[in-house]
Design a protein around this motif. Structure first.
Motif, mmCIF file in Angstrom:
data_model
loop_
_atom_site.group_PDB
_atom_site.id
_atom_site.type_symbol
_atom_site.label_atom_id
_atom_site.label_comp_id
_atom_site.label_asym_id
_atom_site.label_seq_id
_atom_site.Cartn_x
_atom_site.Cartn_y
_atom_site.Cartn_z
ATOM 1 N N ASP A 1 0.829 -1.208 0.000
ATOM 2 C CA ASP A 1 0.000 0.000 0.000
ATOM 3 C C ASP A 1 0.863 1.258 0.000
ATOM 4 O O ASP A 1 0.620 2.177 -0.788
ATOM 5 C CB ASP A 1 -0.937 0.012 1.211
ATOM 6 N N ASP B 1 2.725 1.779 -3.270
ATOM 7 C CA ASP B 1 1.834 1.815 -4.433
ATOM 8 C C ASP B 1 2.217 0.755 -5.466
ATOM 9 O O ASP B 1 2.343 1.036 -6.657
ATOM 10 C CB ASP B 1 1.837 3.215 -5.049
ATOM 11 N N HIS C 1 1.417 -2.444 -7.656
ATOM 12 C CA HIS C 1 0.240 -3.063 -8.262
ATOM 13 C C HIS C 1 0.658 -4.372 -8.923
ATOM 14 O O HIS C 1 1.506 -4.376 -9.815
ATOM 15 C CB HIS C 1 -0.396 -2.137 -9.297
#
Length: 131
Positions: free
Chosen positions: A59, A62, A64
């Motif tokens: 988180d 960031d 993904h």
């Protein structure tokens, strides 16, 4: 009115719409809770577990990783486990993950740029996924 040390204080009047104000104040928390719940549901869909530390790092940084990539990582972890690897570094095109095979758990995660300057210890295998 009350006088204290030459200052005059008057009690505050409570607006009649306090109930609607308190409901308005609850909306962001409800949305935040809803977002947290949604995020938790997404993590539950993963084929492997994420430690609390790994979730926070993913988180914060960031990172993904698509569901397809998670499935591929899990598949490669199964292969590595059969080869006797217990702790591994998993390199994807965007991230570096340290995983524990017996527990099927991602221990930590970082972006590749950050990983370029790191030394990884206590691992006995590396999985490279370059999609």
């Amino acid at each position: 009115m009350t006088k204290i040390n030459a200052f005059t204080y008057q009690p505050l009047t409570i607006p009649s719409h306090t109930e609607s104000v308190s409901k308005q104040n609850q909306k962001p928390n409800a949305q935040k809770s809803s977002f947290s719940e949604s995020l938790e549901e997404e993590y539950e869909k993963l084929p492997l577990k994420l430690s609390k530390h790994a979730r926070e790092r993913i988180d914060e940084r960031d990172i993904h990783i698509s569901q397809t990539e998670w499935n591929l990582i899990h598949s490669k972890m199964q292969e590595a486990k059969k080869m006797g690897i217990n702790d591994s570094l998993v390199l994807t095109k965007d991230a570096a993950l340290v995983v524990n095979m017996p527990n099927q758990t991602v221990i930590t995660a970082m972006g590749l740029e950050e990983a370029n300057t790191r030394i990884f210890s206590n691992i006995n295998g590396t999985i490279v996924i370059n999609h």
